[in-house]
Design a protein around this motif. Structure first.
Motif, mmCIF file in Angstrom:
data_model
loop_
_atom_site.group_PDB
_atom_site.id
_atom_site.type_symbol
_atom_site.label_atom_id
_atom_site.label_comp_id
_atom_site.label_asym_id
_atom_site.label_seq_id
_atom_site.Cartn_x
_atom_site.Cartn_y
_atom_site.Cartn_z
ATOM 1 N N ASN A 28 93.302 34.669 15.666
ATOM 2 C CA ASN A 28 94.437 34.168 14.893
ATOM 3 C C ASN A 28 94.465 34.865 13.538
ATOM 4 O O ASN A 28 93.616 34.637 12.688
ATOM 5 N N SER A 30 97.033 34.652 11.371
ATOM 6 C CA SER A 30 98.047 34.005 10.530
ATOM 7 C C SER A 30 97.539 33.764 9.116
ATOM 8 O O SER A 30 96.340 33.605 8.885
ATOM 9 N N ILE A 40 100.405 21.172 8.775
ATOM 10 C CA ILE A 40 100.156 21.159 10.229
ATOM 11 C C ILE A 40 99.576 19.816 10.647
ATOM 12 O O ILE A 40 100.020 19.219 11.633
ATOM 13 N N GLU A 45 104.662 20.959 9.927
ATOM 14 C CA GLU A 45 104.734 22.358 10.320
ATOM 15 C C GLU A 45 104.209 22.462 11.750
ATOM 16 O O GLU A 45 103.145 21.945 12.063
ATOM 17 N N LYS A 46 104.977 23.123 12.594
ATOM 18 C CA LYS A 46 104.659 23.154 14.019
ATOM 19 C C LYS A 46 104.129 24.496 14.509
ATOM 20 O O LYS A 46 103.717 24.616 15.653
ATOM 21 N N SER A 47 104.173 25.526 13.652
ATOM 22 C CA SER A 47 103.718 26.839 14.114
ATOM 23 C C SER A 47 103.004 27.589 12.997
ATOM 24 O O SER A 47 103.157 27.280 11.815
ATOM 25 N N ASN A 52 103.312 31.603 16.656
ATOM 26 C CA ASN A 52 102.690 30.808 17.720
ATOM 27 C C ASN A 52 102.654 29.332 17.342
ATOM 28 O O ASN A 52 102.513 28.982 16.167
ATOM 29 N N LYS A 53 102.777 28.483 18.354
ATOM 30 C CA LYS A 53 102.697 27.042 18.154
ATOM 31 C C LYS A 53 101.323 26.687 17.588
ATOM 32 O O LYS A 53 100.311 27.236 18.022
ATOM 33 N N ALA A 54 101.286 25.788 16.620
ATOM 34 C CA ALA A 54 100.032 25.316 16.038
ATOM 35 C C ALA A 54 99.664 23.978 16.682
ATOM 36 O O ALA A 54 100.437 23.029 16.632
ATOM 37 N N ILE A 55 98.499 23.935 17.301
ATOM 38 C CA ILE A 55 98.021 22.722 17.954
ATOM 39 C C ILE A 55 96.830 22.185 17.165
ATOM 40 O O ILE A 55 95.719 22.708 17.269
ATOM 41 N N ASP A 114 95.892 29.076 19.851
ATOM 42 C CA ASP A 114 96.930 28.302 19.168
ATOM 43 C C ASP A 114 96.411 27.018 18.525
ATOM 44 O O ASP A 114 97.188 26.241 17.984
ATOM 45 N N THR A 115 95.105 26.787 18.581
ATOM 46 C CA THR A 115 94.556 25.553 18.026
ATOM 47 C C THR A 115 94.006 25.766 16.620
ATOM 48 O O THR A 115 93.675 26.872 16.214
#
Length: 134
Positions: A28, A30, A40, A45-47, A52-55, A114-115
């Motif tokens: 990652n 980012s 998050i 915030e979702k990404s 990429n989607k943030a989980i 994505d986590t």
């Protein structure tokens, strides 16, 4: 006698001041700062910045979770539960997945790019990348 009391106090204070590390998958790339982490983990915030989607992966309870909630989210565990209860009830959000310990967070984060999660800084392994600490 005094030496034992001093040693106990010293050990107790070091546990209370443990840093919490926010971790992601090593791939990652980012840009993630403390504000991004907060957004998050409260569902605003979702990404990630890479699209990429943030989980988010949280810990169910304990000292690490309490420390993260207080330092990163400026909320007590009770306040955070009330916050998420309201969002879930109104259909406006889903809280982060909760696991029981640092090892589970590291396993999930190291296996999914994505986590994002948090662990005691002393638990970090080379399977994950630390993006910030609190």
């Amino acid at each position: 006698m005094y030496k034992i009391a001093f040693l106990f106090t010293l050990l107790s204070s070091s546990v209370a001041l443990a840093d919490v590390a926010v971790i992601v998958h090593p791939s990652n790339g980012s840009d993630i700062n403390k504000d991004t982490v907060e957004r998050i983990f409260i569902g605003k915030e979702k990404s990630f910045s890479n699209g990429n989607k943030a989980i988010p992966i949280s810990q169910a309870s304990g000292a690490t979770a309490d420390e993260f909630n207080q330092k990163a989210l400026n909320k007590s565990s009770g306040q955070l539960k009330a916050y998420w209860s309201k969002l879930v009830f109104t259909g406006k959000g889903t809280p982060p997945k909760e696991v029981d310990n640092d090892a589970e967070v590291i396993q999930l984060v190291s296996s999914n790019p994505d986590t994002i999660g948090f662990v005691d800084a002393g638990s970090v392994t080379d399977a994950v990348k630390v993006v910030t600490t609190f």
